[in-house]
Design a protein around this motif. Structure first.
Motif, PDB file in Angstrom:
ATOM      1  N   ARG A 128       0.829  -1.214   0.000  1.00 34.18           N
ATOM      2  CA  ARG A 128       0.000   0.000   0.000  1.00 34.18           C
ATOM      3  C   ARG A 128       0.859   1.257   0.000  1.00 34.18           C
ATOM      4  NH1 ARG A 128      -3.330   0.103   4.759  1.00 34.18           N
ATOM      5  NH2 ARG A 128      -2.133  -1.592   5.645  1.00 34.18           N
ATOM      6  N   ASP A 129       1.947   1.245   0.760  1.00 31.90           N
ATOM      7  CA  ASP A 129       2.859   2.395   0.765  1.00 31.90           C
ATOM      8  C   ASP A 129       3.476   2.609  -0.615  1.00 31.90           C
ATOM      9  OD1 ASP A 129       2.308   2.792   3.449  1.00 31.90           O
ATOM     10  OD2 ASP A 129       4.201   1.926   4.162  1.00 31.90           O
ATOM     11  N   ALA A 130       3.833   1.502  -1.276  1.00 30.13           N
ATOM     12  CA  ALA A 130       4.401   1.606  -2.626  1.00 30.13           C
ATOM     13  C   ALA A 130       3.373   2.188  -3.595  1.00 30.13           C
ATOM     14  CB  ALA A 130       4.877   0.234  -3.106  1.00 30.13           C
ATOM     15  N   LEU A 131       2.119   1.768  -3.474  1.00 28.11           N
ATOM     16  CA  LEU A 131       1.066   2.316  -4.335  1.00 28.11           C
ATOM     17  C   LEU A 131       0.936   3.823  -4.143  1.00 28.11           C
ATOM     18  CD1 LEU A 131      -1.734  -0.396  -3.957  1.00 28.11           C
ATOM     19  CD2 LEU A 131      -0.371   0.076  -6.016  1.00 28.11           C
ATOM     20  N   VAL A 132       0.943   4.252  -2.893  1.00 29.80           N
ATOM     21  CA  VAL A 132       0.838   5.686  -2.602  1.00 29.80           C
ATOM     22  C   VAL A 132       2.024   6.434  -3.202  1.00 29.80           C
ATOM     23  CG1 VAL A 132       0.861   7.409  -0.741  1.00 29.80           C
ATOM     24  CG2 VAL A 132      -0.620   5.393  -0.567  1.00 29.80           C
ATOM     25  N   SER A 133       3.219   5.868  -3.088  1.00 28.05           N
ATOM     26  CA  SER A 133       4.400   6.545  -3.637  1.00 28.05           C
ATOM     27  C   SER A 133       4.345   6.631  -5.162  1.00 28.05           C
ATOM     28  CB  SER A 133       5.689   5.866  -3.179  1.00 28.05           C
ATOM     29  OG  SER A 133       5.869   4.634  -3.835  1.00 28.05           O
ATOM     30  N   LEU A 134       3.607   5.728  -5.792  1.00 26.54           N
ATOM     31  CA  LEU A 134       3.430   5.781  -7.246  1.00 26.54           C
ATOM     32  C   LEU A 134       2.351   6.786  -7.656  1.00 26.54           C
ATOM     33  CD1 LEU A 134       3.584   1.975  -8.134  1.00 26.54           C
ATOM     34  CD2 LEU A 134       5.291   3.725  -8.699  1.00 26.54           C
ATOM     35  N   GLY A 135       1.582   7.263  -6.684  1.00 27.53           N
ATOM     36  CA  GLY A 135       0.541   8.241  -6.988  1.00 27.53           C
ATOM     37  C   GLY A 135      -0.876   7.727  -6.865  1.00 27.53           C
ATOM     38  N   TYR A 136      -1.037   6.474  -6.458  1.00 27.57           N
ATOM     39  CA  TYR A 136      -2.381   5.926  -6.281  1.00 27.57           C
ATOM     40  C   TYR A 136      -3.021   6.466  -5.002  1.00 27.57           C
ATOM     41  CZ  TYR A 136      -1.711   2.264  -9.836  1.00 27.57           C
ATOM     42  OH  TYR A 136      -1.512   1.583 -11.009  1.00 27.57           O
ATOM     43  N   THR A 137      -4.323   6.650  -5.040  1.00 34.16           N
ATOM     44  CA  THR A 137      -5.123   6.851  -3.844  1.00 34.16           C
ATOM     45  C   THR A 137      -5.591   5.459  -3.444  1.00 34.16           C
ATOM     46  OG1 THR A 137      -5.865   9.034  -4.562  1.00 34.16           O
ATOM     47  CG2 THR A 137      -7.218   7.908  -2.903  1.00 34.16           C
ATOM     48  N   VAL A 138      -5.269   5.033  -2.234  1.00 37.22           N
ATOM     49  CA  VAL A 138      -5.580   3.671  -1.798  1.00 37.22           C
ATOM     50  C   VAL A 138      -6.759   3.699  -0.836  1.00 37.22           C
ATOM     51  CG1 VAL A 138      -4.687   1.606  -0.638  1.00 37.22           C
ATOM     52  CG2 VAL A 138      -3.172   2.979  -2.100  1.00 37.22           C
ATOM     53  N   ARG A 139      -7.767   2.910  -1.150  1.00 33.40           N
ATOM     54  CA  ARG A 139      -8.941   2.761  -0.294  1.00 33.40           C
ATOM     55  C   ARG A 139      -8.972   1.319   0.209  1.00 33.40           C
ATOM     56  NH1 ARG A 139      -9.765   7.913  -0.539  1.00 33.40           N
ATOM     57  NH2 ARG A 139     -11.093   8.796  -2.159  1.00 33.40           N
ATOM     58  N   THR A 140      -9.228   1.152   1.502  1.00 37.28           N
ATOM     59  CA  THR A 140      -9.224  -0.186   2.091  1.00 37.28           C
ATOM     60  C   THR A 140     -10.490  -0.432   2.899  1.00 37.28           C
ATOM     61  OG1 THR A 140      -8.102   0.549   4.103  1.00 37.28           O
ATOM     62  CG2 THR A 140      -6.698  -0.196   2.278  1.00 37.28           C
ATOM     63  N   LYS A 141     -10.726  -1.705   3.134  1.00 34.96           N
ATOM     64  CA  LYS A 141     -11.828  -2.136   3.992  1.00 34.96           C
ATOM     65  C   LYS A 141     -11.403  -3.463   4.602  1.00 34.96           C
ATOM     66  CE  LYS A 141     -16.285  -1.632   2.794  1.00 34.96           C
ATOM     67  NZ  LYS A 141     -17.555  -1.902   2.080  1.00 34.96           N
ATOM     68  N   MET A 142     -11.785  -3.675   5.842  1.00 27.42           N
ATOM     69  CA  MET A 142     -11.443  -4.932   6.503  1.00 27.42           C
ATOM     70  C   MET A 142     -12.226  -6.087   5.872  1.00 27.42           C
ATOM     71  SD  MET A 142      -9.135  -3.942   8.504  1.00 27.42           S
ATOM     72  CE  MET A 142      -8.812  -5.443   9.368  1.00 27.42           C
ATOM     73  N   LEU A 143     -11.543  -7.217   5.699  1.00 27.24           N
ATOM     74  CA  LEU A 143     -12.192  -8.412   5.175  1.00 27.24           C
ATOM     75  C   LEU A 143     -13.214  -8.928   6.182  1.00 27.24           C
ATOM     76  CD1 LEU A 143      -9.039 -10.263   3.826  1.00 27.24           C
ATOM     77  CD2 LEU A 143     -10.910  -9.388   2.427  1.00 27.24           C
ATOM     78  N   LYS A 144     -14.319  -9.416   5.676  1.00 21.90           N
ATOM     79  CA  LYS A 144     -15.331 -10.049   6.521  1.00 21.90           C
ATOM     80  C   LYS A 144     -15.304 -11.542   6.244  1.00 21.90           C
ATOM     81  CE  LYS A 144     -18.272  -6.030   6.729  1.00 21.90           C
ATOM     82  NZ  LYS A 144     -19.540  -5.432   6.400  1.00 21.90           N
ATOM     83  N   GLU A 145     -15.521 -12.320   7.292  1.00 23.35           N
ATOM     84  CA  GLU A 145     -15.499 -13.769   7.152  1.00 23.35           C
ATOM     85  C   GLU A 145     -16.907 -14.296   6.942  1.00 23.35           C
ATOM     86  OE1 GLU A 145     -13.565 -15.479  10.519  1.00 23.35           O
ATOM     87  OE2 GLU A 145     -11.717 -14.372  10.182  1.00 23.35           O
ATOM     88  N   PHE A 146     -17.020 -15.273   6.046  1.00 17.61           N
ATOM     89  CA  PHE A 146     -18.296 -15.907   5.754  1.00 17.61           C
ATOM     90  C   PHE A 146     -18.116 -17.416   5.772  1.00 17.61           C
ATOM     91  CE2 PHE A 146     -18.385 -11.788   3.695  1.00 17.61           C
ATOM     92  CZ  PHE A 146     -19.636 -11.310   4.030  1.00 17.61           C
ATOM     93  N   HIS A 147     -19.162 -18.094   6.173  1.00 19.05           N
ATOM     94  CA  HIS A 147     -19.183 -19.554   6.138  1.00 19.05           C
ATOM     95  C   HIS A 147     -20.373 -19.971   5.292  1.00 19.05           C
ATOM     96  CE1 HIS A 147     -16.127 -19.985   9.269  1.00 19.05           C
ATOM     97  NE2 HIS A 147     -16.688 -18.922   9.809  1.00 19.05           N
ATOM     98  N   ASP A 148     -20.132 -20.839   4.341  1.00 22.76           N
ATOM     99  CA  ASP A 148     -21.185 -21.327   3.460  1.00 22.76           C
ATOM    100  C   ASP A 148     -21.532 -22.746   3.885  1.00 22.76           C
ATOM    101  OD1 ASP A 148     -22.890 -22.064   1.464  1.00 22.76           O
ATOM    102  OD2 ASP A 148     -21.508 -21.628  -0.187  1.00 22.76           O
ATOM    103  N   GLU A 149     -22.552 -22.871   4.721  1.00 25.10           N
ATOM    104  CA  GLU A 149     -22.931 -24.183   5.243  1.00 25.10           C
ATOM    105  C   GLU A 149     -23.520 -25.078   4.161  1.00 25.10           C
ATOM    106  OE1 GLU A 149     -25.266 -23.779   8.780  1.00 25.10           O
ATOM    107  OE2 GLU A 149     -23.882 -22.293   9.610  1.00 25.10           O
ATOM    108  N   SER A 150     -24.088 -24.477   3.122  1.00 26.51           N
ATOM    109  CA  SER A 150     -24.668 -25.282   2.047  1.00 26.51           C
ATOM    110  C   SER A 150     -23.588 -25.937   1.190  1.00 26.51           C
ATOM    111  CB  SER A 150     -25.562 -24.410   1.160  1.00 26.51           C
ATOM    112  OG  SER A 150     -24.775 -23.470   0.447  1.00 26.51           O
ATOM    113  N   ASN A 151     -22.365 -25.488   1.343  1.00 22.23           N
ATOM    114  CA  ASN A 151     -21.261 -26.001   0.536  1.00 22.23           C
ATOM    115  C   ASN A 151     -20.200 -26.632   1.440  1.00 22.23           C
ATOM    116  OD1 ASN A 151     -19.717 -26.529  -1.693  1.00 22.23           O
ATOM    117  ND2 ASN A 151     -19.248 -24.403  -2.163  1.00 22.23           N
ATOM    118  N   GLY A 152     -20.635 -27.431   2.393  1.00 26.10           N
ATOM    119  CA  GLY A 152     -19.695 -28.113   3.277  1.00 26.10           C
ATOM    120  C   GLY A 152     -19.028 -27.190   4.271  1.00 26.10           C
ATOM    121  N   ASN A 153     -19.731 -26.135   4.686  1.00 23.97           N
ATOM    122  CA  ASN A 153     -19.214 -25.169   5.652  1.00 23.97           C
ATOM    123  C   ASN A 153     -17.914 -24.519   5.171  1.00 23.97           C
ATOM    124  OD1 ASN A 153     -19.656 -23.707   7.940  1.00 23.97           O
ATOM    125  ND2 ASN A 153     -18.602 -25.135   9.299  1.00 23.97           N
ATOM    126  N   ARG A 154     -17.869 -24.255   3.883  1.00 21.91           N
ATOM    127  CA  ARG A 154     -16.699 -23.608   3.295  1.00 21.91           C
ATOM    128  C   ARG A 154     -16.530 -22.207   3.873  1.00 21.91           C
ATOM    129  NH1 ARG A 154     -17.287 -21.729  -2.275  1.00 21.91           N
ATOM    130  NH2 ARG A 154     -16.005 -19.927  -1.983  1.00 21.91           N
TER     131      ARG A 154
END
Length: 186
Positions: free
Chosen positions: A64-90
């Protein structure tokens, strides 16, 4: 009449592109992406955005720091965890940044004439249609098998990542620095 370069904004859905790159078996270099799309006299890069999900606040810090140094505006969001019980609790993680991308597109629409969107997500179809109605030229970059038909049909131009691989692929040796993309002040 004075020549005015076309004003360009780049929006990269980092999570979507990570999986597209994995599918292709190669990764692109963010610096080479800027060079490929913005280092032409008829183009003025006004902004480049990179959106990514994080496992924790320090995740991908160096990248992310490298992206900023290249001129990118970096937007982030925390990953959310999901469990798919219909697919073997994947278990899977997801950080949906589509809303942030669309908000940035519309909040900055007066600053650019064209955009390049790196994503294959069909959720962008309506936003792309509305931007085109404002005379914005839209290019979508993704890869076959990961581009929604609706998005591909809504855009002015579609580029498959593999078609520009030689220009944007990350290499072992750093690419010689051509010139820093000029990002015009907002």
């Amino acid at each position: 009449m004075a020549f005015r370069p076309s004003r360009l904004a780049i929006f990269i859905d980092g999570n979507n592109m990570f999986y597209a790159q994995q599918k292709n078996g190669w990764f692109f270099d963010p610096r080479r992406v800027l060079n490929y799309f913005a280092n032409r006299p008829e183009i003025e890069l006004v902004n480049a955005y990179w959106y990514t999900g994080l496992k924790d606040p320090q995740d991908q810090r160096g990248f992310r720091d490298a992206l900023v140094s290249l001129g990118y505006t970096v937007r982030t969001k925390m990953l959310k965890e999901f469990h798919d019980e219909s697919n073997g609790n994947r278990y899977f993680q997801r950080a949906n940044l589509d809303i942030e991308i669309v908000i940035d597109m519309f909040n900055t629409v007066e600053q650019y004439d064209e955009i390049v969107l790196f994503s294959g997500d069909g959720d962008f179809e309506r936003a792309i249609e509305l931007l085109r109605a404002k005379q914005t030229h839209i290019t979508v970059v993704s890869t076959d098998g990961m581009i929604a038909r609706e998005l591909r049909n809504a855009t002015d131009r579609y580029i498959d990542l593999n078609d520009i691989r030689s220009f944007i692929e990350k290499t072992e040796r750093p690419e010689p620095f051509v010139s820093a993309p000029v990002i015009a002040p907002a």
